[in-house]
Enzyme design. Structure first.
Site, PDB file in Angstrom:
ATOM      1  N   GLU A 279       0.848  -1.211   0.000  1.00  0.00           N
ATOM      2  CA  GLU A 279       0.000   0.000   0.000  1.00  0.00           C
ATOM      3  C   GLU A 279       0.878   1.253   0.000  1.00  0.00           C
ATOM      4  O   GLU A 279       0.585   2.240  -0.664  1.00  0.00           O
ATOM      5  CB  GLU A 279      -0.935   0.020   1.213  1.00  0.00           C
ATOM      6  CG  GLU A 279      -2.033  -1.021   1.177  1.00  0.00           C
ATOM      7  CD  GLU A 279      -2.841  -0.991  -0.116  1.00  0.00           C
ATOM      8  OE1 GLU A 279      -3.243   0.097  -0.562  1.00  0.00           O
ATOM      9  OE2 GLU A 279      -3.064  -2.068  -0.687  1.00  0.00           O
ATOM     10  N   TRP A 282       1.798   1.988  -3.364  1.00  0.00           N
ATOM     11  CA  TRP A 282       0.827   2.785  -4.136  1.00  0.00           C
ATOM     12  C   TRP A 282       1.083   4.277  -3.943  1.00  0.00           C
ATOM     13  O   TRP A 282       0.914   5.078  -4.855  1.00  0.00           O
ATOM     14  CB  TRP A 282      -0.616   2.448  -3.721  1.00  0.00           C
ATOM     15  CG  TRP A 282      -1.136   1.235  -4.433  1.00  0.00           C
ATOM     16  CD1 TRP A 282      -1.130  -0.051  -3.969  1.00  0.00           C
ATOM     17  CD2 TRP A 282      -1.722   1.179  -5.752  1.00  0.00           C
ATOM     18  NE1 TRP A 282      -1.678  -0.887  -4.914  1.00  0.00           N
ATOM     19  CE2 TRP A 282      -2.049  -0.161  -6.008  1.00  0.00           C
ATOM     20  CE3 TRP A 282      -1.993   2.139  -6.733  1.00  0.00           C
ATOM     21  CZ2 TRP A 282      -2.636  -0.565  -7.215  1.00  0.00           C
ATOM     22  CZ3 TRP A 282      -2.579   1.739  -7.924  1.00  0.00           C
ATOM     23  CH2 TRP A 282      -2.893   0.398  -8.162  1.00  0.00           C
ATOM     24  N   TRP A 310     -19.859  14.094 -19.143  1.00  0.00           N
ATOM     25  CA  TRP A 310     -20.276  14.384 -17.763  1.00  0.00           C
ATOM     26  C   TRP A 310     -21.504  15.294 -17.786  1.00  0.00           C
ATOM     27  O   TRP A 310     -21.703  16.045 -18.751  1.00  0.00           O
ATOM     28  CB  TRP A 310     -19.159  15.118 -17.007  1.00  0.00           C
ATOM     29  CG  TRP A 310     -17.863  14.385 -16.919  1.00  0.00           C
ATOM     30  CD1 TRP A 310     -16.701  14.676 -17.582  1.00  0.00           C
ATOM     31  CD2 TRP A 310     -17.575  13.236 -16.109  1.00  0.00           C
ATOM     32  NE1 TRP A 310     -15.717  13.781 -17.246  1.00  0.00           N
ATOM     33  CE2 TRP A 310     -16.223  12.875 -16.343  1.00  0.00           C
ATOM     34  CE3 TRP A 310     -18.321  12.474 -15.219  1.00  0.00           C
ATOM     35  CZ2 TRP A 310     -15.616  11.802 -15.719  1.00  0.00           C
ATOM     36  CZ3 TRP A 310     -17.706  11.394 -14.598  1.00  0.00           C
ATOM     37  CH2 TRP A 310     -16.379  11.068 -14.840  1.00  0.00           C
ATOM     38  N   ASN A 348     -10.424   4.183   3.349  1.00  0.00           N
ATOM     39  CA  ASN A 348     -10.147   3.981   1.917  1.00  0.00           C
ATOM     40  C   ASN A 348     -11.284   3.293   1.181  1.00  0.00           C
ATOM     41  O   ASN A 348     -11.667   3.707   0.085  1.00  0.00           O
ATOM     42  CB  ASN A 348      -8.855   3.174   1.743  1.00  0.00           C
ATOM     43  CG  ASN A 348      -8.524   2.968   0.277  1.00  0.00           C
ATOM     44  OD1 ASN A 348      -8.342   3.932  -0.459  1.00  0.00           O
ATOM     45  ND2 ASN A 348      -8.481   1.714  -0.160  1.00  0.00           N
ATOM     46  N   TRP A 366     -14.991  13.849 -11.943  1.00  0.00           N
ATOM     47  CA  TRP A 366     -14.154  13.471 -10.796  1.00  0.00           C
ATOM     48  C   TRP A 366     -13.407  14.669 -10.218  1.00  0.00           C
ATOM     49  O   TRP A 366     -13.094  14.710  -9.028  1.00  0.00           O
ATOM     50  CB  TRP A 366     -13.177  12.354 -11.179  1.00  0.00           C
ATOM     51  CG  TRP A 366     -12.234  12.699 -12.294  1.00  0.00           C
ATOM     52  CD1 TRP A 366     -12.439  12.505 -13.629  1.00  0.00           C
ATOM     53  CD2 TRP A 366     -10.942  13.330 -12.195  1.00  0.00           C
ATOM     54  NE1 TRP A 366     -11.370  12.963 -14.352  1.00  0.00           N
ATOM     55  CE2 TRP A 366     -10.430  13.471 -13.508  1.00  0.00           C
ATOM     56  CE3 TRP A 366     -10.171  13.773 -11.128  1.00  0.00           C
ATOM     57  CZ2 TRP A 366      -9.177  14.052 -13.773  1.00  0.00           C
ATOM     58  CZ3 TRP A 366      -8.933  14.347 -11.388  1.00  0.00           C
ATOM     59  CH2 TRP A 366      -8.442  14.483 -12.692  1.00  0.00           C
ATOM     60  N   TRP A 389      -8.753   9.451  -7.377  1.00  0.00           N
ATOM     61  CA  TRP A 389      -9.926   9.880  -8.162  1.00  0.00           C
ATOM     62  C   TRP A 389      -9.877   9.354  -9.580  1.00  0.00           C
ATOM     63  O   TRP A 389     -10.883   8.891 -10.126  1.00  0.00           O
ATOM     64  CB  TRP A 389     -10.061  11.404  -8.127  1.00  0.00           C
ATOM     65  CG  TRP A 389     -10.741  11.815  -6.853  1.00  0.00           C
ATOM     66  CD1 TRP A 389     -10.148  12.234  -5.709  1.00  0.00           C
ATOM     67  CD2 TRP A 389     -12.152  11.749  -6.577  1.00  0.00           C
ATOM     68  NE1 TRP A 389     -11.096  12.449  -4.736  1.00  0.00           N
ATOM     69  CE2 TRP A 389     -12.333  12.163  -5.246  1.00  0.00           C
ATOM     70  CE3 TRP A 389     -13.275  11.396  -7.323  1.00  0.00           C
ATOM     71  CZ2 TRP A 389     -13.588  12.228  -4.641  1.00  0.00           C
ATOM     72  CZ3 TRP A 389     -14.534  11.462  -6.721  1.00  0.00           C
ATOM     73  CH2 TRP A 389     -14.673  11.867  -5.397  1.00  0.00           C
TER      74      TRP A 389
HETATM   75  C1  FAD Z   1     -10.888   8.915  -4.186  1.00  0.00           C
HETATM   76  C2  FAD Z   1      -9.672   8.722  -3.299  1.00  0.00           C
HETATM   77  C3  FAD Z   1      -8.965   9.818  -2.849  1.00  0.00           C
HETATM   78  C4  FAD Z   1      -7.817   9.637  -2.043  1.00  0.00           C
HETATM   79  N1  FAD Z   1      -7.150  10.760  -1.597  1.00  0.00           N
HETATM   80  C5  FAD Z   1      -6.039  10.599  -0.820  1.00  0.00           C
HETATM   81  C6  FAD Z   1      -5.319  11.731  -0.353  1.00  0.00           C
HETATM   82  O1  FAD Z   1      -5.636  12.878  -0.664  1.00  0.00           O
HETATM   83  N2  FAD Z   1      -4.248  11.503   0.463  1.00  0.00           N
HETATM   84  C7  FAD Z   1      -3.847  10.237   0.812  1.00  0.00           C
HETATM   85  O2  FAD Z   1      -2.870  10.101   1.542  1.00  0.00           O
HETATM   86  N3  FAD Z   1      -4.499   9.159   0.349  1.00  0.00           N
HETATM   87  C8  FAD Z   1      -5.572   9.297  -0.448  1.00  0.00           C
HETATM   88  N4  FAD Z   1      -6.242   8.188  -0.894  1.00  0.00           N
HETATM   89  C9  FAD Z   1      -5.671   6.840  -0.635  1.00  0.00           C
HETATM   90  C10 FAD Z   1      -6.157   6.130   0.644  1.00  0.00           C
HETATM   91  O3  FAD Z   1      -7.539   6.215   0.747  1.00  0.00           O
HETATM   92  C11 FAD Z   1      -5.531   6.703   1.911  1.00  0.00           C
HETATM   93  O4  FAD Z   1      -4.136   6.819   1.765  1.00  0.00           O
HETATM   94  C12 FAD Z   1      -5.808   5.759   3.101  1.00  0.00           C
HETATM   95  O5  FAD Z   1      -7.198   5.661   3.304  1.00  0.00           O
HETATM   96  C13 FAD Z   1      -5.148   6.304   4.340  1.00  0.00           C
HETATM   97  O6  FAD Z   1      -5.456   5.500   5.437  1.00  0.00           O
HETATM   98  P1  FAD Z   1      -4.309   4.729   6.212  1.00  0.00           P
HETATM   99  O7  FAD Z   1      -3.195   5.661   6.491  1.00  0.00           O
HETATM  100  O8  FAD Z   1      -4.939   4.057   7.370  1.00  0.00           O
HETATM  101  O9  FAD Z   1      -3.872   3.659   5.134  1.00  0.00           O
HETATM  102  P2  FAD Z   1      -3.116   2.268   5.306  1.00  0.00           P
HETATM  103  O10 FAD Z   1      -3.977   1.203   4.736  1.00  0.00           O
HETATM  104  O11 FAD Z   1      -2.650   2.071   6.692  1.00  0.00           O
HETATM  105  O12 FAD Z   1      -1.884   2.432   4.300  1.00  0.00           O
HETATM  106  C14 FAD Z   1      -0.634   2.998   4.710  1.00  0.00           C
HETATM  107  C15 FAD Z   1      -0.264   4.162   3.828  1.00  0.00           C
HETATM  108  O13 FAD Z   1      -0.130   3.754   2.471  1.00  0.00           O
HETATM  109  C16 FAD Z   1      -0.553   4.805   1.607  1.00  0.00           C
HETATM  110  N5  FAD Z   1      -1.697   4.340   0.825  1.00  0.00           N
HETATM  111  C17 FAD Z   1      -2.612   3.404   1.174  1.00  0.00           C
HETATM  112  N6  FAD Z   1      -3.504   3.237   0.172  1.00  0.00           N
HETATM  113  C18 FAD Z   1      -3.145   4.080  -0.811  1.00  0.00           C
HETATM  114  C19 FAD Z   1      -3.669   4.365  -2.094  1.00  0.00           C
HETATM  115  N7  FAD Z   1      -4.743   3.744  -2.578  1.00  0.00           N
HETATM  116  N8  FAD Z   1      -3.064   5.318  -2.844  1.00  0.00           N
HETATM  117  C20 FAD Z   1      -1.969   5.957  -2.398  1.00  0.00           C
HETATM  118  N9  FAD Z   1      -1.424   5.717  -1.186  1.00  0.00           N
HETATM  119  C21 FAD Z   1      -2.006   4.794  -0.399  1.00  0.00           C
HETATM  120  C22 FAD Z   1      -0.965   5.975   2.481  1.00  0.00           C
HETATM  121  O14 FAD Z   1       0.124   6.861   2.591  1.00  0.00           O
HETATM  122  C23 FAD Z   1      -1.276   5.300   3.796  1.00  0.00           C
HETATM  123  O15 FAD Z   1      -1.135   6.156   4.903  1.00  0.00           O
HETATM  124  C24 FAD Z   1      -7.395   8.336  -1.718  1.00  0.00           C
HETATM  125  C25 FAD Z   1      -8.120   7.237  -2.183  1.00  0.00           C
HETATM  126  C26 FAD Z   1      -9.245   7.421  -2.966  1.00  0.00           C
HETATM  127  C27 FAD Z   1     -10.008   6.211  -3.447  1.00  0.00           C
END
Ligand code: FAD
Length: 457
Positions: A279, A282, A310, A348, A366, A389
């Protein structure tokens, strides 16, 4: 100049920590005194100035950083104004010979850093920049044919081969400094005038100490079972490190070192640890994409979507407002949007469902959703938000196929089977208090037709 006479400015931006901070480490190694500075420049982020929730977080994070610095004999020197004027002025006030900083990857920051480096060097001031934010910087990875990656799996394979080692620099014990006058943190106006953010701070502790505590809690209670638990929004099985990572209160190298330590001690199941690191992969992928495709915060990566039909803003204004307020009548979507209001963050899985509902069922561009998240999220991050997005909308790199449209009712049944999450954030939802703003089956078909039309062009 000999080290004992040299003074270096460390320009803090989104690296608000003392541990594993290469600019700070290098400054301390090369100079007798170090002046930590923060420049509040309203233009530094171009069209993407931090949103309201981000600014509120930043206020607390700067305060925490100043506290950490004071514990080591230094202070954070805060100044307002244009960076290209403020930094040279600070250099001369401090009698410094160099400015060190850690790199950022947003297009406006890359251009701004180039400009400031030139300005300083022209005046005979040395500059040096470092990588504090990523395992591998975007320019260091590419496909065999030399192009940027657009698919996650090969990107992850390449990144996995160059992950940094398990040692990180610890925070310095002392920071010898030169005292300079500072603007008051409150004068930056980062905190909202009416305290709509006050509830946030029951959920968060901005700053380096809060970030390290959060990582430790995740290790103790969240990482085991992460692979399955991460999809259940009522479960605590995720790290919630995203705002801390965005502001650089903790770095990915530190996280990697801690996870590798837990793996070596057999403290966590391998599959959970690897999934968590993936993750974070990502996050690196998102930075890679933003760096190589700097137009993507507003333009779809897949050019076919530039013609997507759209709805027009005059037609969707009411639906957009209902979505923003968590009043769509669709329980999981409303719960997510209200979690966002209450805490500045959203799970997420729910981000994906809420974004899918906006772009597919409501057929709202979006970019509208991305802008709202930008203002409302404490972890708003240009790279991650853009990737998220575009992924959901189906127009980004390695995106979900457009025709795979989340059904928010089925998603709730699958990932919030006991309804705990919806009850917590939207206790009125699902009781027919609000009629859903969209007929899910009909709007799904409308989205599929719009997609077919785009593909035919
Ligand atoms: C529409 C949409 C918008 C989002 N906007 C943001 C945003 O503005 N900022 C943001 O940090 N994340 C964003 N995310 C990704 C993700 O939702 C969050 O990083 C995650 O929910 C953070 O929770 P966590 O720290 O507990 O994640 P964990 O599951 O604990 O993951 C650890 C870390 O991995 C990174 N990570 C995890 N999933 C993703 C992912 N899909 N994409 C990129 N990095 C990821 C984050 O830095 C996160 O803190 C977005 C996802 C979607 C679907």
């Amino acid at each position: 100049m000999e080290k004992e006479h040299r003074c270096v400015l460390v320009w803090f931006r989104r690296d608000l920590r003392l541990t594993d901070n290469p600019a700070l480490t290098a400054a301390l190694a090369s100079a007798a005194t170090v002046v930590p500075v923060y420049v509040h420049d309203a233009d530094a982020d171009g069209a993407w100035a931090p949103g309201a929730a981000s600014r509120a977080w930043l206020h607390h994070s700067l305060k925490a950083l100043d506290g950490e610095l004071q514990g080591r004999g230094a202070r954070l020197v805060i100044r307002r104004g244009a960076t290209r004027e403020v930094l040279p002025a600070l250099v001369s006030e401090a009698g410094a010979t160099a400015v060190f900083w850690n790199r950022l990857y947003e297009p406006a920051r890359i251009a701004g850093d180039r400009d400031i480096a030139q300005t300083l060097r022209r005046s005979g001031i040395a500059t040096a920049s470092f990588n504090a934010a990523l395992w591998a910087e975007p320019s260091t990875l590419g496909t065999a044919s030399g192009t940027p990656y657009r698919v996650f799996t090969p990107f992850w394979r390449a990144l996995s081969a160059v992950l940094p080692g398990p040692t990180v620099e610890s925070a310095p014990e002392q920071i010898p400094t030169r005292a300079l006058p500072s603007d008051a943190l409150d004068s930056l106006g980062l905190q909202p005038r009416i305290g709509w953010d006050l509830g946030f701070w029951r959920h968060w502790q901005p700053g380096e100490t809060g970030a390290i505590t959060r990582l430790q809690t995740f290790l103790d209670t969240g990482l085991r079972g992460y692979r399955e638990r991460r999809d259940r929004p009522a479960d605590a099985g995720i790290s919630r490190l995203s705002p801390h990572l965005h502001f650089g209160e903790i770095g990915p190298r530190q996280i990697l070192a801690v996870i590798r330590g837990a793996q070596a001690g057999d403290q966590v199941p391998e599959a959970d640890a690897e999934h968590f690191l993936r993750e974070l992969g990502w996050r690196e992928f998102a930075h890679h994409l933003l760096f190589h495709y700097p137009q993507t915060p507003t333009q779809p990566l897949d050019p076919a979507f530039a013609q997507f039909p759209w709805r027009k803003s005059r037609d969707y204004a009411d639906d957009l407002r209902a979505w923003q307020r968590g009043e769509t009548g669709v329980p999981l979507v409303d719960a997510g949007m209200r979690e966002l209001w209450a805490t500045g963050w959203m799970h997420n899985r729910v981000r994906m469902v809420a974004a899918s509902f906006l772009t597919k069922n409501l057929l709202i561009p979006w970019q509208e959703g991305a802008r709202w998240f930008w203002d409302a999220l404490v972890d708003a991050d240009l790279a991650n938000n853009t990737l998220g997005w575009q992924w959901v909308a189906g127009c980004g790199a390695d995106a979900a196929p457009y025709f795979r449209i989340f059904n928010p009712l089925l998603q709730a049944r699958k990932f919030d089977p006991g309804g705990d999450y919806v009850r917590r954030w939207a206790p009125d939802a699902g009781r027919g208090v609000v009629d859903p703003v969209a007929d899910l089956a009909a709007t799904r078909q409308r989205a599929l037709d719009a997609y077919a039309q785009t593909r035919r062009r």
